[in-house]
Design an enzyme around this catalytic site. Sequence first.
Site, PDB file in Angstrom:
ATOM      1  CD  GLU A   1      -2.530   1.744   0.404  1.00 25.03           C
ATOM      2  OE1 GLU A   1      -3.313   0.972  -0.176  1.00 25.03           O
ATOM      3  OE2 GLU A   1      -2.389   2.945   0.078  1.00 25.03           O
TER       4      GLU A   1
ATOM      5  CG  ASP B   1      -7.107   4.270  -6.404  1.00 25.69           C
ATOM      6  OD1 ASP B   1      -8.100   3.999  -5.719  1.00 25.69           O
ATOM      7  OD2 ASP B   1      -5.989   4.533  -5.915  1.00 25.69           O
TER       8      ASP B   1
HETATM    9  C1  LIG Z   1      -9.749   1.783  -4.052  1.00 29.12           C
HETATM   10  S1  LIG Z   1      -8.606   1.224  -2.875  1.00 29.12           S
HETATM   11  C2  LIG Z   1      -8.964  -0.517  -2.749  1.00 29.12           C
HETATM   12  C3  LIG Z   1      -8.493  -1.115  -1.458  1.00 29.12           C
HETATM   13  C4  LIG Z   1      -8.662  -2.644  -1.321  1.00 29.12           C
HETATM   14  N1  LIG Z   1      -7.849  -3.356  -2.297  1.00 29.12           N
HETATM   15  C5  LIG Z   1     -10.103  -3.074  -1.437  1.00 29.12           C
HETATM   16  O1  LIG Z   1     -10.451  -3.705  -2.448  1.00 29.12           O
HETATM   17  O2  LIG Z   1     -10.874  -2.820  -0.508  1.00 29.12           O
HETATM   18  C6  LIG Z   1      -7.099   1.253  -3.822  1.00 29.12           C
HETATM   19  C7  LIG Z   1      -5.846   1.315  -2.940  1.00 29.12           C
HETATM   20  O3  LIG Z   1      -4.719   1.205  -3.795  1.00 29.12           O
HETATM   21  C8  LIG Z   1      -3.700   2.065  -3.320  1.00 29.12           C
HETATM   22  N2  LIG Z   1      -2.790   2.357  -4.452  1.00 29.12           N
HETATM   23  C9  LIG Z   1      -3.100   3.082  -5.563  1.00 29.12           C
HETATM   24  N3  LIG Z   1      -2.040   3.164  -6.393  1.00 29.12           N
HETATM   25  C10 LIG Z   1      -1.040   2.454  -5.792  1.00 29.12           C
HETATM   26  C11 LIG Z   1       0.316   2.188  -6.144  1.00 29.12           C
HETATM   27  N4  LIG Z   1       0.851   2.677  -7.272  1.00 29.12           N
HETATM   28  N5  LIG Z   1       1.058   1.437  -5.309  1.00 29.12           N
HETATM   29  C12 LIG Z   1       0.528   0.964  -4.149  1.00 29.12           C
HETATM   30  N6  LIG Z   1      -0.739   1.202  -3.747  1.00 29.12           N
HETATM   31  C13 LIG Z   1      -1.519   1.941  -4.554  1.00 29.12           C
HETATM   32  C14 LIG Z   1      -4.462   3.274  -2.814  1.00 29.12           C
HETATM   33  O4  LIG Z   1      -3.721   4.050  -1.917  1.00 29.12           O
HETATM   34  C15 LIG Z   1      -5.697   2.618  -2.174  1.00 29.12           C
HETATM   35  O5  LIG Z   1      -5.500   2.345  -0.807  1.00 29.12           O
END
Ligand SMILES: C[S@@+](CC[C@H](N)C(=O)[O-])C[C@H]1O[C@@H](n2cnc3c(N)ncnc32)[C@H](O)[C@@H]1O
Length: 243
Positions: free
Chosen positions: A85, A148
């Site tokens: 994360e 995202d």
């Molecule tokens: C929409 S949330 C989904 C969280 C979880 N996977 C769920 O399904 O409940 C997307 C997560 O991906 C993380 N994220 C986005 N781009 C990322 C990256 N390049 N590297 C690591 N984490 C990332 C964001 O900070 C966020 O916490």
Amino acid sequence: MENRDSSVQEDDGKGIRMRLRNIPGSEEALEKSAYVIDEPFEMRGNWKKVFGNDHPVRIEIGMGKGRFIIEMAKQHADVNFIGIEMYSSVLVRAVQKLNDGRHVWEDSFEGEEELEIPNLRLLRLDAKDLEQTFAPGEVERIYLNFSDPWPKDRHAKRRLPGREFLGIYDKVLAPEGRIEFKTDNRSLFDFAVEELAPAGWKADVITYDLHADAALMEGNVMTEYEEKFSAKGNPICKYIIHR
Ligand SMILES: C[S@@+](CC[C@H](N)C(=O)[O-])C[C@H]1O[C@@H](n2cnc3c(N)ncnc32)[C@H](O)[C@@H]1O
């Protein structure tokens, strides 16, 4: 550990500006937690030593508050799981879960919990840095859950199932490795499916309604987002891919 949360205004990937709460004490809590690896680049090529066994390593990129990766680790003791994360303020929620729900600002929060789930580790890492973190072939499976969507064209390169990231995953994934992607966002899923062929990937499975498929639902662990959006009636899309 570098603090990535210093800019409090972030785009949430849906084009909405949101405020990332800077949780007091989160950096310290992450540093103290036995689950969080503070210097992941130093473990490159040595993850078997970190876990003390030869079991395969599976990673979730963008694990959010960690429900999926924690539950998967509990259910599959013979697999090593690493949750990734990019934001400390989000990762600390997973640490909090592992700390019996205690908040980092509570006096009772110690952050020095024993590894009750020995096959789990967590990294505060941007997926862009995967190659510095894992040697070629060191990862057996990658999970992308509710990534995202970044709907604006100019942000397409930030989409985790996009071809730039598929190129990075190719470098760290074992030859027979798989990527599993789930989302309720149909436009992001359509984009992700279109990215496969140009990047040299093939689908084992593509479904536009995971929860209606009994065979695919076997062993399915719901993420926080999956629970929220399926409860609203949104169908969940999923693919499993290989090169
Ligand atoms: C929409 S949330 C989904 C969280 C979880 N996977 C769920 O399904 O409940 C997307 C997560 O991906 C993380 N994220 C986005 N781009 C990322 C990256 N390049 N590297 C690591 N984490 C990332 C964001 O900070 C966020 O916490």
